[in-house]
Design a protein around this motif. Structure first.
Motif, PDB file in Angstrom:
ATOM      1  N   HIS A 155       0.838  -1.208   0.000  1.00  0.00           N
ATOM      2  CA  HIS A 155       0.000   0.000   0.000  1.00  0.00           C
ATOM      3  C   HIS A 155       0.872   1.257   0.000  1.00  0.00           C
ATOM      4  O   HIS A 155       0.640   2.198  -0.774  1.00  0.00           O
ATOM      5  CB  HIS A 155      -0.919  -0.015   1.229  1.00  0.00           C
ATOM      6  CG  HIS A 155      -1.803   1.188   1.314  1.00  0.00           C
ATOM      7  ND1 HIS A 155      -2.158   1.785   2.510  1.00  0.00           N
ATOM      8  CD2 HIS A 155      -2.389   1.943   0.347  1.00  0.00           C
ATOM      9  CE1 HIS A 155      -2.925   2.820   2.278  1.00  0.00           C
ATOM     10  NE2 HIS A 155      -3.087   2.932   0.979  1.00  0.00           N
ATOM     11  N   VAL A 210      -5.841   2.160  -4.290  1.00  0.00           N
ATOM     12  CA  VAL A 210      -6.235   1.063  -3.399  1.00  0.00           C
ATOM     13  C   VAL A 210      -7.529   1.441  -2.685  1.00  0.00           C
ATOM     14  O   VAL A 210      -7.592   2.460  -1.986  1.00  0.00           O
ATOM     15  CB  VAL A 210      -5.121   0.764  -2.377  1.00  0.00           C
ATOM     16  CG1 VAL A 210      -5.530  -0.398  -1.492  1.00  0.00           C
ATOM     17  CG2 VAL A 210      -3.808   0.458  -3.093  1.00  0.00           C
ATOM     18  N   CYS A 218      -8.709  -3.793   1.398  1.00  0.00           N
ATOM     19  CA  CYS A 218      -7.880  -4.990   1.470  1.00  0.00           C
ATOM     20  C   CYS A 218      -8.710  -6.160   1.979  1.00  0.00           C
ATOM     21  O   CYS A 218      -9.777  -5.981   2.575  1.00  0.00           O
ATOM     22  CB  CYS A 218      -6.676  -4.759   2.379  1.00  0.00           C
ATOM     23  SG  CYS A 218      -7.089  -4.338   4.089  1.00  0.00           S
TER      24      CYS A 218
END
Length: 458
Positions: free
Chosen positions: A146, A159, A162
């Motif tokens: 990240h 991003v 997750c």
């Protein structure tokens, strides 16, 4: 994509028109109908050559040198094809036109692709034209990847969350990212959040069969699957996929630190530095005079630095501070703007008026060309450290002593004094692990822009 194809065609049209005009003039000459036909057909043929060379595949675009290598390959392929066809069918294609038009088309294509790449990188840094990305793996790997993607936002990955072992039962958020689910819920997350890219980090839960099934399941979505290797900071040219016993294994080649290429680098460094001293002699004399006239003390500042294999050498710089500035560091240590190991101060009271200009544009570093000629330094390499800094190094940082320190390097084009200590370590190790002459040329090219911007220079 359409913009790149159109721009390539325009570049070929311009090159064909200029080649024809230079070779035959505005009115042309009798018997040159074949060459005129080739000039008019060049945009279509050029785009076709780019397709054959796979230079329009998205994985080769926007980042890295592969895109430019494929343009060169397409140009060479087209040149060979035109020569072979004209010889085989006895076509009257003027060699002067071909030799002028194809190289010109190559240069124009490379230039416009580079310009489009820079435009896209600027937009991506502002959050535009980025792919939504899901990180899958354990906490340490997710956090590291990240941070890497955030540092290099121009690659175009945003991003959005997750997937961790245990999923939402562990935490609702990790490293500023929402935890969207467990490792078994990746496909559902992709569909629910319209994810463009899934980046999977090494983890025991996602072994070979599990990864294979994940790839099959993602085929029904638009998401790409990226596998992050356990070995990081190693560039693509050093990594090859080799079939071993029916398995696609990653083969990591040794870094090129010895042999003919190292001798070539040394010869190139010394020759270029010597020519640089001759070419810049008037500038060097002018700076020396300005330093001498505007402040008391010597023109040059000498400092012991640590070079290859841990050997020390005397590094030269134009003096940009008052005499005895190195003895004042302890008094200013609490006001440091550095990264915890390196002492830096943006408004350093020790810097002279001329020194501010020299440091802003890295002109104070020019005498290090003499160090390069002596063999103490290279044109490109890790930053030359002080002995006091070396004493605080960890194991990884000692890799930098496998090569000579550089007058410029990745640290110069990546922010210089604005870098954190972890970033400095990462950048120096990356250079040593991935050194090549092509890498050096790329850094030298980027150094000019970094120096003119003056970012991180104080």
């Amino acid at each position: 994509m359409r913009r790149i194809v159109g721009a390539d065609a325009v570049c070929a049209l311009i090159a064909g028109a200029l080649g024809y005009l230079v070779r035959f003039g505005p009115a042309g000459t009798d018997g040159q109908h074949v060459s005129l036909g080739v000039a008019l057909a060049l945009p279509l043929v050029w785009v076709a050559a780019m397709l054959v060379a796979r230079s329009y595949e998205e994985r080769f675009l926007w980042v890295g040198a592969d895109e430019f290598r494929r343009v060169f390959f397409a140009s060479a392929l087209l040149l060979a094809t035109v020569g072979t066809v004209s010889w085989a069918f006895k076509l009257d294609v003027a060699r002067g036109f071909v030799v002028l038009a194809l190289p010109l088309a190559t240069l124009l294509t490379l230039g416009q692709r580079y310009a489009q790449r820079q435009w896209l990188h600027r937009r991506r840094r502002h959050g535009l034209f980025r792919q939504t990305t899901l990180l899958v793996g354990h906490r340490a790997g997710v956090e590291s990847l990240h941070q890497q993607l955030e540092r290099e936002a121009y690659h175009g990955y945003r991003v959005v969350g997750c997937a961790l072992p245990g999923g939402r039962d562990v935490a609702a958020q990790f490293d500023g990212l929402p935890v969207l689910g467990d490792l078994d819920e990746v496909v559902d997350i992709v569909r629910g959040f319209e994810v463009d890219t899934v980046a999977v980090l090494p983890s025991p839960e996602l072994d070979g069969p599990a990864l294979r099934r994940l790839g099959w399941d993602l085929e029904d979505t638009r998401a790409e699957l990226l596998l992050a290797p356990a070995v990081t900071e190693v560039a693509g040219p050093r990594v090859r996929i080799r079939p071993v016993a029916g398995l696609p294994l990653l083969h990591m080649e040794r870094p090129e630190l010895t042999g003919v290429r190292r001798l070539t680098k040394g010869a190139f460094d010394r020759t270029s530095a010597a020519l640089g001293i001759l070419f810049l002699a008037p500038v060097l004399l002018g700076i020396a005079l300005a330093v001498k006239v505007t402040s008391h003390g010597p023109v040059f500042f000498r400092q012991e630095r640590v070079g290859r294999d841990g050997r020390t050498f005397s590094m030269l710089k134009f003096r940009s501070m008052v005499v005895g500035a190195d003895r004042m560091v302890d008094d200013l240590a609490e006001e440091s703007d550095g990264n915890g190991v390196l002492f830096k101060k943006k408004d350093d009271p020790r810097v002279t008026r001329v020194g501010k200009v020299l440091r802003r544009y890295s002109l104070d570093e020019l005498p290090q060309l003499i160090n390069v000629v002596r063999g103490d330094m290279s044109l490109v390499g890790p930053r030359p450290p002080l002995q006091g800094e070396v004493e605080r190094y960890g194991y990884d940082m000692h890799r930098r002593f496998l090569v000579k320190p550089g007058l410029t390097g990745l640290w110069q084009v990546s922010g210089r004094s604005d870098l954190s200590w972890d970033d400095s370590v990462r950048i120096d190790v990356r250079y040593v692990e991935n050194w090549s002459l092509t890498f050096d040329f790329m850094i030298l090219w980027k150094t000019a822009g970094a120096v003119l911007r003056g970012s991180g220079a104080y």
